[in-house]
Motif scaffolding. Structure first.
Motif, short mmCIF file in Angstrom:
data_model
loop_
_atom_site.label_atom_id
_atom_site.label_comp_id
_atom_site.label_asym_id
_atom_site.label_seq_id
_atom_site.Cartn_x
_atom_site.Cartn_y
_atom_site.Cartn_z
N LEU A 174 2.12 0.50 8.20
CA LEU A 174 1.86 -0.94 8.21
C LEU A 174 2.31 -1.55 6.89
O LEU A 174 2.68 -2.71 6.83
CB LEU A 174 0.36 -1.18 8.44
N MET A 226 -4.54 2.52 11.37
CA MET A 226 -4.12 1.32 10.65
C MET A 226 -5.01 0.14 11.06
O MET A 226 -4.57 -0.77 11.78
CB MET A 226 -2.63 1.02 10.86
N PRO A 227 -6.26 0.13 10.58
CA PRO A 227 -7.23 -0.85 11.06
C PRO A 227 -6.79 -2.32 10.97
O PRO A 227 -7.10 -3.09 11.89
CB PRO A 227 -8.46 -0.59 10.18
N TYR A 236 0.27 4.04 1.55
CA TYR A 236 0.02 4.96 2.65
C TYR A 236 0.81 4.60 3.92
O TYR A 236 2.00 4.79 3.96
CB TYR A 236 -1.48 5.07 2.92
N CYS A 237 0.18 4.07 4.95
CA CYS A 237 0.79 4.15 6.30
C CYS A 237 1.88 3.12 6.54
O CYS A 237 2.17 2.27 5.70
CB CYS A 237 -0.30 4.06 7.37
N CYS A 269 0.83 -1.20 0.00
CA CYS A 269 0.00 0.00 0.00
C CYS A 269 0.88 1.27 0.00
O CYS A 269 1.96 1.28 0.59
CB CYS A 269 -0.88 -0.03 1.25
FE1 SF4 Z 1 -2.66 1.04 3.62
FE2 SF4 Z 1 -4.65 0.98 5.33
FE3 SF4 Z 1 -2.80 -0.93 5.36
FE4 SF4 Z 1 -2.17 1.51 6.19
S1 SF4 Z 1 -3.65 0.12 7.15
S2 SF4 Z 1 -0.96 0.25 4.83
S3 SF4 Z 1 -3.41 2.77 4.84
S4 SF4 Z 1 -4.26 -0.53 3.73
#
Ligand code: SF4
Length: 727
Positions: free
Chosen positions: A21, A187-188, A18-19, A16
């Motif tokens: 994780l 970060m769900p 974004y964050c 991903c």
């Molecule tokens: Fe991407 Fe969401 Fe995983 Fe973060 S928690 S890396 S934003 S998918």
């Protein structure tokens, strides 16, 4: 300027954008408006297939109508941006940088990077600043994000890695204290480990001024006043010691400095801590007992304790608690920081931080300078020293507001200003504290060149905008919150007219008279990074693209190709000269700015943070329709008691004022926040910009601003006050 993507119909395993994780995901060529389709990748161990809404919709930013596809330049300060060729754009940037250097010296140019840049980009950007521009003035927005935890980590353990163990270890411990962290929103997919912890019989304690969706899942929620969690940690340490739960054997064998830390904690008795924090003594005692009695335990912090003018000491206080309880340097126990930005960890290891060289080396260490200078083929004496930290760099911006070719004081840079700035992958016009002032400073530059994927609020201020490749269009490594070095793989060709950041640096360096040493190929850059990091703390010498592909990531330090990598740090010794962890004798002090009483001008606390549907300054996620439906704009969270006092109902507009500015956004009335505190998310510019209010007071060690606490006044606002609130 981009290499070919995979063949038609081929799926690509990647991560991903974004964050921290850095969830694993699979991309398949798309049949719809997006060039790729995002699929689950169950085999990647960190997220095991789960993605949050941001990751699922990430392909929307690849659409040509959403992202930039050609360079833009401005003919004069008041002229609009217009399309330009790459040669014209790069010539303009190089000429502007050269003009400022000639007139004012090398220190008058600066570079500002981002925690989302890959390791290769961060590395080459640091090299570009020091070798091509010869300026000390480079820093990045990661300074706003994790630097206090990094400083405390190094102080205690001699090394800074977000988590010293894989995230999955959380599920197997017995008690976790989660401080100022809200993974349910940020970060769900990480939340599953906290759920598994509790299913396995473990306990979760959450410390947060708000009852967040994460706090809802806790066994115990402590809700302190913003900026008082240092006192809270000292109070818990006091109780741990007083109740005889300190691990004397561990303290004696594996730590130093306990006596001083103990003395500081004993001055923070429970009643005093209740008065400072607002957390009842009964809850303090329950938390201390829960943590102290657990055979294994962890303390995990995030931006809450870190983004304070005493962030380093606050994190140190939580580390002290871990050490005194004997919950560090053992399997299933330890302190960790949940890093925020996609490459927040790697971004600070390879040289885009003002005080560091690649491999997490200090720029003031003569041996480190010799090593890196040898890799770069320069004389160590030609390497600049440390530069300004992120906010100090932004605060120092300002020239003649022209093209750098005249009208200034001339001949020297006696006012110390940075007059030309190259900014890559950051949006400080929204994300910096005291953002209106920072925007003013950006406007005052002789040259602002911005490399970005979209026309962010900061890019709109630029003289030259350079459209760069993103995530699915390029290959490069990032280092996730666990210290696992992973590989983002190219899945699709970028549109015509877009170049990689590496190609931008290559083109600029050549124009600045440094044609060698700035390769465009990411693997070639990584090979050099390996050599530059060899022997440093963040040693990547044994990591290669091939290994990452084969092993789904390699944990640093990994000093040799036959080294297995280091998923768990500190099991035998800490990374200090004597191998022992160091307690820090820290004491509580108030935030730099506190409310001035019920009749004062600024009687309330403001704290800021994130919502699940947006990411950081929102530059990318605010361009995704699905995310905007779930998180359409800024808001001010207020307690019903405060709402009644203000005479405001749900959805009515509130004006929030601090000593630095004003923001307007609708009220969100909820009893999950303290009555003396309001909360705003920081993802938006315009009139709802939370960072118009925040305080740039800096931590003396990490130089991190105090985003998490300042004093504000809240009033009902007129509807006309918010016409552009969600720009
Ligand atoms: Fe991407 Fe969401 Fe995983 Fe973060 S928690 S890396 S934003 S998918």
């Amino acid at each position: 300027m981009t290499t070919s993507g995979p063949g038609p119909g081929t799926a690509t395993d990647t991560h991903c954008p974004y964050c921290a994780l850095q969830c694993g995901m699979r991309l398949r060529p798309g049949a719809g408006p997006e060039p790729v389709e995002v699929l689950e990748r169950p085999g990647f161990p960190v997220n095991r297939g789960a993605l949050c809404g941001k990751g699922r919709t990430a392909a929307a930013v690849l659409r040509p109508g959403v992202r930039l596809t050609e360079p833009l330049v401005r003919d004069s300060r008041d002229a609009p941006l217009r399309p330009a060729s790459w040669d014209e754009a790069l010539d303009r940037v190089a000429a502007g940088l050269m003009a400022v250097r000639r007139r004012y010296g090398n220190d008058a140019v600066g570079v500002f990077g981002g925690g989302g840049l890959t390791n290769e980009k961060a590395y080459l950007l640091g090299k570009f600043a020091r070798v091509a521009l010869r300026t000390p003035n480079i820093d990045y927005n990661g300074r706003f994000c994790m630097s206090s935890a990094a400083a405390a980590h190094r102080r205690a353990f001699g090394i800074d890695r977000g988590l010293p163990f894989p995230l999955a270890d959380v599920a197997g411990t017995d008690c976790v204290i989660l401080v100022g962290a809200n993974p349910a929103e940020t970060m769900p997919p990480a939340l599953r480990y906290f759920r598994e912890l509790r299913e396995n019989g473990g306990r979760l304690i959450v410390v947060d001024p708000r009852r967040t969706r994460t706090a809802d899942q806790a066994d115990l929620h402590l809700q302190p006043l913003p900026g008082t969690d240092l006192a809270l940690a000292l109070g818990l340490l006091h109780l741990l010691i007083a109740d005889g739960r300190a691990d004397k054997d561990f303290i004696a064998r594996r730590t130093t400095g306990f006596a001083q830390a103990r003395a500081a904690a004993m001055a923070h008795w429970p009643g005093r801590v209740e008065r400072i924090t607002g957390v009842p003594v009964t809850q303090l005692a329950a938390a201390a007992a829960m943590f102290g009695e657990a055979p294994r335990g962890m303390v995990l912090t995030a931006r809450g304790p870190e983004q304070q003018s005493k962030g380093t000491d606050t994190v140190s206080a939580w580390i002290n608690l871990c050490l005194a309880a004997g919950k560090a340097g053992r399997p299933g126990s330890g302190y960790g920081c949940l890093t925020g930005q996609g490459n927040g960890q790697g971004g600070r290891e390879h040289g885009q931080k003002a005080d560091q060289l690649p491999g997490y080396r200090s720029i003031t260490d003569p041996a480190a300078r010799r090593h890196v200078a040898a890799v770069w083929g320069i004389d160590p004496d030609d390497l600049p020293g440390p530069g300004r930290s992120a906010y100090e760099l932004l605060d120092s911006l300002g020239g003649d507001g022209g093209d750098g070719s005249g009208g200034g004081i001339g001949g020297n840079n006696s006012d110390g200003r940075v007059r030309a700035l190259l900014l890559m992958g950051s949006n400080p016009a929204v994300s910096a504290p005291r953002a209106a002032h920072v925007t003013e400073r950006l406007r005052a530059l002789d040259l602002l060149a911005v490399g970005d994927v979209v026309l962010s609020e900061t890019a709109r201020l630029a003289d030259v905008v350079l459209p760069v490749t993103q995530w699915a269009e390029e290959t490069g490594t990032t280092t996730n919150l666990e210290g696992r070095v992973i590989l983002r793989r190219k899945a699709v060709d970028a549109p015509e007219g877009v170049r990689s950041d590496l190609a931008v640096l290559h083109g600029l360096a050549a124009r600045l008279g440094v044609p060698e040493g700035f390769p465009e190929d990411p693997e070639e850059v990584f090979e050099e990074l390996r050599r530059a990091s060899a022997g440093g703390q963040a040693d990547y010498a044994g990591i290669s693209y091939g290994r990452i592909r084969a092993e789904d990531g390699v944990f640093w330090p990994c000093p040799a190709p036959d080294h297995p990598g280091t998923p768990r740090l500190f099991l035998d010794r800490f990374a200090t000269p004597d191998g022992r962890a160091r307690f820090a004798a820290v004491t509580h002090r108030p935030a730099a700015e506190e409310p001035d009483g019920p009749d004062g001008d600024y009687p309330l606390f403001l704290t800021t943070g994130r919502v699940v549907g947006q990411y950081q300054s929102g530059a990318q996620t605010r361009r995704v329709d699905e995310l905007n439906r779930s998180a359409p704009g800024p808001f001010v969270e207020v307690h019903p008691v405060l709402a009644r006092r203000l005479g405001v109902a749900e959805g009515e507009l509130l004006a929030v004022s601090s000593r630095r500015g004003r923001a307007v956004a609708p009220a969100r009335v909820t009893d999950t926040i303290r009555p003396d505190t309001v909360f705003m998310p920081f993802h938006w510019g315009g009139k709802g910009r939370a960072n118009s209010l925040t305080n740039p007071a800096l931590d003396p060690v990490s130089r991190m601003p105090e985003f998490k606490v300042c004093a504000v006044r809240v009033e009902k606002a007129e509807a006309s006050a918010v016409t552009d609130a969600a720009s």
